[in-house]
Design a protein around this motif. Sequence first.
Motif, PDB file in Angstrom:
ATOM      1  N   VAL A  84       5.848   4.384  -2.429  1.00  0.00           N
ATOM      2  CA  VAL A  84       6.828   3.562  -1.679  1.00  0.00           C
ATOM      3  C   VAL A  84       7.922   4.408  -0.944  1.00  0.00           C
ATOM      4  CG1 VAL A  84       8.468   1.851  -1.409  1.00  0.00           C
ATOM      5  CG2 VAL A  84       6.560   1.599  -3.213  1.00  0.00           C
ATOM      6  N   GLN A  85       7.384   5.093   0.124  1.00  0.00           N
ATOM      7  CA  GLN A  85       8.295   6.174   0.693  1.00  0.00           C
ATOM      8  C   GLN A  85       9.127   5.417   1.797  1.00  0.00           C
ATOM      9  OE1 GLN A  85       5.154   8.854   1.968  1.00  0.00           O
ATOM     10  NE2 GLN A  85       5.770   9.909   0.045  1.00  0.00           N
ATOM     11  N   SER A  86       9.954   4.905   1.369  1.00  0.00           N
ATOM     12  CA  SER A  86      10.995   4.046   2.201  1.00  0.00           C
ATOM     13  C   SER A  86      11.863   5.055   2.635  1.00  0.00           C
ATOM     14  CB  SER A  86      12.057   3.390   1.048  1.00  0.00           C
ATOM     15  OG  SER A  86      12.637   4.261   0.190  1.00  0.00           O
ATOM     16  N   ARG A  87      12.075   6.246   2.362  1.00  0.00           N
ATOM     17  CA  ARG A  87      12.839   7.357   3.135  1.00  0.00           C
ATOM     18  C   ARG A  87      12.129   7.624   4.286  1.00  0.00           C
ATOM     19  NH1 ARG A  87      10.874  12.246  -0.533  1.00  0.00           N
ATOM     20  NH2 ARG A  87       8.886  11.774  -0.783  1.00  0.00           N
ATOM     21  N   TYR A  88      10.979   7.267   4.645  1.00  0.00           N
ATOM     22  CA  TYR A  88      10.306   7.523   5.708  1.00  0.00           C
ATOM     23  C   TYR A  88      10.461   6.619   6.885  1.00  0.00           C
ATOM     24  CZ  TYR A  88       7.564  11.105   3.809  1.00  0.00           C
ATOM     25  OH  TYR A  88       7.296  12.451   3.004  1.00  0.00           O
ATOM     26  N   SER A  89      11.064   5.376   6.383  1.00  0.00           N
ATOM     27  CA  SER A  89      11.237   4.292   7.418  1.00  0.00           C
ATOM     28  C   SER A  89      12.291   4.901   8.419  1.00  0.00           C
ATOM     29  CB  SER A  89      11.791   3.409   6.740  1.00  0.00           C
ATOM     30  OG  SER A  89      10.771   2.824   5.853  1.00  0.00           O
ATOM     31  N   PRO A  90      12.117   5.094   9.810  1.00  0.00           N
ATOM     32  CA  PRO A  90      12.621   5.637  10.770  1.00  0.00           C
ATOM     33  C   PRO A  90      14.011   4.671  10.929  1.00  0.00           C
ATOM     34  CG  PRO A  90      10.394   5.796  11.368  1.00  0.00           C
ATOM     35  CD  PRO A  90      10.497   4.501  10.176  1.00  0.00           C
ATOM     36  N   LYS A  91      13.443   3.310  10.913  1.00  0.00           N
ATOM     37  CA  LYS A  91      14.670   2.418  11.278  1.00  0.00           C
ATOM     38  C   LYS A  91      14.984   1.633  10.071  1.00  0.00           C
ATOM     39  CE  LYS A  91      12.641  -0.603  13.660  1.00  0.00           C
ATOM     40  NZ  LYS A  91      11.599  -1.514  14.663  1.00  0.00           N
ATOM     41  N   THR A  92      15.404   2.395   8.952  1.00  0.00           N
ATOM     42  CA  THR A  92      15.679   1.572   7.982  1.00  0.00           C
ATOM     43  C   THR A  92      17.041   0.953   7.991  1.00  0.00           C
ATOM     44  OG1 THR A  92      14.148   3.041   6.655  1.00  0.00           O
ATOM     45  CG2 THR A  92      16.131   1.713   5.581  1.00  0.00           C
ATOM     46  N   SER A  93      17.298  -0.175   8.079  1.00  0.00           N
ATOM     47  CA  SER A  93      18.686  -0.595   8.443  1.00  0.00           C
ATOM     48  C   SER A  93      19.563  -0.454   7.213  1.00  0.00           C
ATOM     49  CB  SER A  93      18.491  -2.064   8.846  1.00  0.00           C
ATOM     50  OG  SER A  93      18.164  -3.012   8.001  1.00  0.00           O
ATOM     51  N   SER A  94      20.967  -0.500   7.504  1.00  0.00           N
ATOM     52  CA  SER A  94      21.473  -0.655   6.027  1.00  0.00           C
ATOM     53  C   SER A  94      21.098  -1.797   5.175  1.00  0.00           C
ATOM     54  CB  SER A  94      22.944  -0.638   6.525  1.00  0.00           C
ATOM     55  OG  SER A  94      23.491  -1.817   7.162  1.00  0.00           O
ATOM     56  N   GLU A  95      20.788  -2.680   6.017  1.00  0.00           N
ATOM     57  CA  GLU A  95      20.453  -3.975   5.048  1.00  0.00           C
ATOM     58  C   GLU A  95      19.127  -3.802   4.229  1.00  0.00           C
ATOM     59  OE1 GLU A  95      19.819  -7.715   7.023  1.00  0.00           O
ATOM     60  OE2 GLU A  95      21.459  -7.395   8.490  1.00  0.00           O
ATOM     61  N   GLU A  96      18.162  -3.077   4.968  1.00  0.00           N
ATOM     62  CA  GLU A  96      17.052  -2.864   4.133  1.00  0.00           C
ATOM     63  C   GLU A  96      17.572  -1.784   2.951  1.00  0.00           C
ATOM     64  OE1 GLU A  96      13.358  -2.162   6.920  1.00  0.00           O
ATOM     65  OE2 GLU A  96      14.947  -1.367   7.833  1.00  0.00           O
ATOM     66  N   LEU A 127      16.824  -3.792  -5.439  1.00  0.00           N
ATOM     67  CA  LEU A 127      15.596  -3.975  -6.092  1.00  0.00           C
ATOM     68  C   LEU A 127      15.467  -2.719  -7.201  1.00  0.00           C
ATOM     69  CD1 LEU A 127      12.781  -4.634  -3.510  1.00  0.00           C
ATOM     70  CD2 LEU A 127      14.000  -6.111  -5.190  1.00  0.00           C
ATOM     71  N   SER A 128      15.860  -1.412  -6.824  1.00  0.00           N
ATOM     72  CA  SER A 128      15.784  -0.521  -7.823  1.00  0.00           C
ATOM     73  C   SER A 128      16.943  -0.692  -9.061  1.00  0.00           C
ATOM     74  CB  SER A 128      16.395   0.908  -6.963  1.00  0.00           C
ATOM     75  OG  SER A 128      15.364   1.189  -5.985  1.00  0.00           O
ATOM     76  N   GLN A 129      17.905  -1.299  -8.700  1.00  0.00           N
ATOM     77  CA  GLN A 129      18.773  -1.632  -9.832  1.00  0.00           C
ATOM     78  C   GLN A 129      18.709  -3.081 -10.602  1.00  0.00           C
ATOM     79  OE1 GLN A 129      22.988  -0.487  -8.618  1.00  0.00           O
ATOM     80  NE2 GLN A 129      22.264   0.020  -6.872  1.00  0.00           N
ATOM     81  N   SER A 130      17.883  -3.682  -9.822  1.00  0.00           N
ATOM     82  CA  SER A 130      17.504  -4.917 -10.526  1.00  0.00           C
ATOM     83  C   SER A 130      17.080  -4.694 -12.056  1.00  0.00           C
ATOM     84  CB  SER A 130      16.455  -5.638  -9.798  1.00  0.00           C
ATOM     85  OG  SER A 130      15.905  -6.849 -10.490  1.00  0.00           O
TER      86      SER A 130
END
Length: 240
Positions: free
Chosen positions: A100-112, A119-122
């Motif tokens: 899950v390479q979220s860091r690759y999401s170019p358009k990762t909004s702050s919401e995302e 989720l990570s802290q859940s």
Amino acid sequence: SPEVMQHAKDVPGGPSIDPKRVITGINLGVDPIPSPDSVVCNASPNKVATLTTPGAVLQAQSPLVEIGEESSVNSPDEINTSHHKSGGKHRKNAYKQTQVQSRYSPKTSSEELKEICRLSQSSLIPLFEKELTASDADLRNGRLVLPKRCAEAYFPKISGQQGNFIAVQDTKGNDWELYYRYWSNTNGKMYVLEGLKDYIILMQWKAGDRVTFYKREADGKLVMGFKKYQAAKSDQKSST
DNA sequence: CGTTTGCATGGCTGG
DNA sequence: CAGCCATGCAAACGT
């Protein structure tokens, strides 16, 4: 396996780093594991940490431990909400593990990002744990026999003899697509989780180690954790 | 011919 | 005695 290799580099915990502290790209620096060790209760191998679960008609037996929940998972059925209708066609090499390479999401909004952090802290709600048998740890099988009661209680209902693909994330944030099915037996069914070969290699499963399944509170997703045999931190390297 | 998959058997435990 | 589950094994596959 290229996939495995890819992992090998993602997981710096090979040689001397404590696996539990490994931070993968997805972790965002937050250890998703609340405290795996505290979850084990101190149930003796043969005894069972009987749970406090009200609705759950569970009672482990043997070397597995079921952990009761207070309110989040009263009814085992709750987690069967998300139905995977994979049909189960190509099971062969369909097993895959995706980072899950979220860091690759170019358009990762702050919401995302917030969601990801959430989720990570859940917290992870412990469902049950199983001590690996020789068969479970055997690479040639790449499958894990699941205690019937636990499987039926916490895993998605299986549609037909085929079985279902189920998404499981490990405690490092890696996503795995496993195949959950059962074998008809003289006396009922035997539940098995297949497609674990790579994970077994990655974690170096050994009989005696234990796997724990959790349900992530935030989204109800299944998460699997792994623990080496009884707290022996000085013996983490490969033998030969 | 080495693997993988699915199944059947038998030991073992709890009721 | 019934049922669970660890394991052995043969059929089915893949190389």
